[in-house]
Design an enzyme around this catalytic site. Structure first.
Site, PDB file in Angstrom:
ATOM      1  N   GLY A   1       0.852  -1.194   0.000  1.00  0.00           N
ATOM      2  CA  GLY A   1       0.000   0.000   0.000  1.00  0.00           C
ATOM      3  C   GLY A   1       0.882   1.237   0.000  1.00  0.00           C
ATOM      4  O   GLY A   1       2.101   1.123  -0.023  1.00  0.00           O
TER       5      GLY A   1
ATOM      6  N   MET B   1       2.363   5.123   1.364  1.00  0.00           N
ATOM      7  CA  MET B   1       2.926   5.653   2.612  1.00  0.00           C
ATOM      8  C   MET B   1       1.810   5.847   3.644  1.00  0.00           C
ATOM      9  O   MET B   1       0.680   6.181   3.279  1.00  0.00           O
ATOM     10  CB  MET B   1       3.523   7.025   2.262  1.00  0.00           C
ATOM     11  CG  MET B   1       4.495   7.553   3.238  1.00  0.00           C
ATOM     12  SD  MET B   1       5.975   6.600   3.098  1.00  0.00           S
ATOM     13  CE  MET B   1       7.145   7.858   2.783  1.00  0.00           C
TER      14      MET B   1
ATOM     15  N   LYS C   1       1.436  -0.328   7.063  1.00  0.00           N
ATOM     16  CA  LYS C   1       2.094  -1.584   6.670  1.00  0.00           C
ATOM     17  C   LYS C   1       2.974  -2.139   7.788  1.00  0.00           C
ATOM     18  O   LYS C   1       2.890  -3.316   8.116  1.00  0.00           O
ATOM     19  CB  LYS C   1       2.974  -1.369   5.419  1.00  0.00           C
ATOM     20  CG  LYS C   1       2.217  -1.009   4.161  1.00  0.00           C
ATOM     21  CD  LYS C   1       3.155  -0.939   2.958  1.00  0.00           C
ATOM     22  CE  LYS C   1       4.161   0.178   3.043  1.00  0.00           C
ATOM     23  NZ  LYS C   1       3.593   1.535   2.970  1.00  0.00           N
TER      24      LYS C   1
ATOM     25  N   GLU D   1      10.112  -2.852   4.097  1.00  0.00           N
ATOM     26  CA  GLU D   1      10.534  -1.983   2.984  1.00  0.00           C
ATOM     27  C   GLU D   1      11.189  -2.761   1.829  1.00  0.00           C
ATOM     28  O   GLU D   1      12.275  -2.419   1.375  1.00  0.00           O
ATOM     29  CB  GLU D   1      11.515  -0.922   3.492  1.00  0.00           C
ATOM     30  CG  GLU D   1      10.996  -0.158   4.698  1.00  0.00           C
ATOM     31  CD  GLU D   1      10.600   1.265   4.395  1.00  0.00           C
ATOM     32  OE1 GLU D   1       9.981   1.497   3.340  1.00  0.00           O
ATOM     33  OE2 GLU D   1      10.909   2.124   5.240  1.00  0.00           O
TER      34      GLU D   1
ATOM     35  N   GLN E   1      10.696  -2.767  -1.230  1.00  0.00           N
ATOM     36  CA  GLN E   1      10.940  -2.022  -2.478  1.00  0.00           C
ATOM     37  C   GLN E   1      12.374  -1.511  -2.591  1.00  0.00           C
ATOM     38  O   GLN E   1      12.853  -1.220  -3.675  1.00  0.00           O
ATOM     39  CB  GLN E   1       9.939  -0.859  -2.608  1.00  0.00           C
ATOM     40  CG  GLN E   1      10.238   0.375  -1.771  1.00  0.00           C
ATOM     41  CD  GLN E   1       9.767   0.268  -0.311  1.00  0.00           C
ATOM     42  OE1 GLN E   1       9.223  -0.744   0.082  1.00  0.00           O
ATOM     43  NE2 GLN E   1       9.975   1.309   0.461  1.00  0.00           N
TER      44      GLN E   1
ATOM     45  N   CYS F   1      -7.963  15.339   0.596  1.00  0.00           N
ATOM     46  CA  CYS F   1      -9.434  15.428   0.662  1.00  0.00           C
ATOM     47  C   CYS F   1     -10.026  14.651   1.837  1.00  0.00           C
ATOM     48  O   CYS F   1     -11.207  14.772   2.123  1.00  0.00           O
ATOM     49  CB  CYS F   1     -10.059  14.967  -0.650  1.00  0.00           C
ATOM     50  SG  CYS F   1      -9.990  13.188  -0.906  1.00  0.00           S
TER      51      CYS F   1
ATOM     52  N   CYS G   1      -6.496  13.303  -6.040  1.00  0.00           N
ATOM     53  CA  CYS G   1      -5.692  14.390  -5.457  1.00  0.00           C
ATOM     54  C   CYS G   1      -4.193  14.282  -5.775  1.00  0.00           C
ATOM     55  O   CYS G   1      -3.446  15.216  -5.515  1.00  0.00           O
ATOM     56  CB  CYS G   1      -5.876  14.427  -3.946  1.00  0.00           C
ATOM     57  SG  CYS G   1      -7.567  14.775  -3.443  1.00  0.00           S
TER      58      CYS G   1
HETATM   59 ZN   LIG Z   1      -7.995  12.845  -2.110  1.00  0.00          ZN
END
Ligand SMILES: [Zn+2]
Length: 205
Positions: free
Chosen positions: A11, A13, A17, A84, A86, A143, A182
């Site tokens: 997922g 930041m 996780k 981590e 990745q 948002c 966003c």
């Molecule tokens: Zn948003």
């Protein structure tokens, strides 16, 4: 407890996780399993040899520079937890495959997309290799919806452009979770190419 398996928690930041990884590790410890926690040795800003979630939970971890080093560190372990993912080199795929073949339970976390919303490191292969994938969403910092799947990089509070390097160490950047609506990625590179093209046309006249 499951063996020969690889549970992958992924997922953006700030989606929890590491918190979820710590929860799973604690269950393995309660079940009296031999556990080793591994994290990548890439960031000099992190304080010590442990992993920490945003709510303050932490566990000792061994920092590793090259994926291949994991094999010698976890020989006597039943559970291998890797944070981590990745950030590890591409050998992480055969390393985890070997650990699964040896009968271990591997639990990992990783950012699936980088700040450019492109697959991060070996995450595509790891998502295929995983026996279980657990995708978490975060709260969008713009948002407030609960469907943030992207990681927004901000430099001086403004969205970083595409030419920004993939991994910034010790920079002034910050990150926040955002939903698709966003999320912003200014394409400065494209604009400069366009300007170059216009200039070329001007020269030909
Ligand atoms: Zn948003």
């Amino acid at each position: 407890m499951d063996t020969h398996c690889f549970e992958l928690i992924t997922g953006p930041m700030s989606c929890g996780k590491t918190e979820e990884l710590l929860r799973r590790i604690r269950r393995c410890i309660i079940a009296r399993k031999k556990v080793k926690v591994i994290s990548p040795d890439i960031d000099t800003r992190t304080k010590g040899d442990y992993i920490e979630s945003r709510n303050g939970l932490w566990l000792d971890a061994v920092k590793v520079k090259h994926s291949i080093q994991i094999l010698s560190l976890v020989k006597d372990c039943e559970v291998v937890a890797i944070d981590e993912l990745q950030f590890f080199d591409s050998n992480i795929v055969p390393v985890i495959t070997k650990l699964m073949n040896e009968g271990k339970k591997v639990i990992g976390t990783g950012l699936e997309l980088d700040f450019k919303a492109e697959p991060f490191g070996s995450m595509p292969e790891l998502l295929c290799l995983a026996t279980d994938v657990y995708k978490l969403h975060a709260v969008c910092m713009k948002c407030g919806c609960e469907n943030a799947t992207r990681t927004q990089r901000l430099i001086d509070g403004k969205p970083a452009d595409k030419s920004s390097p993939l991994i910034m160490i010790g920079g002034d950047e910050t990150y926040e979770a955002r939903c698709i609506k966003c999320y912003e990625l200014p394409d400065v590179e494209k604009k400069s190419k366009f300007l170059g093209l216009k200039l070329l046309q001007f020269d030909n006249k």
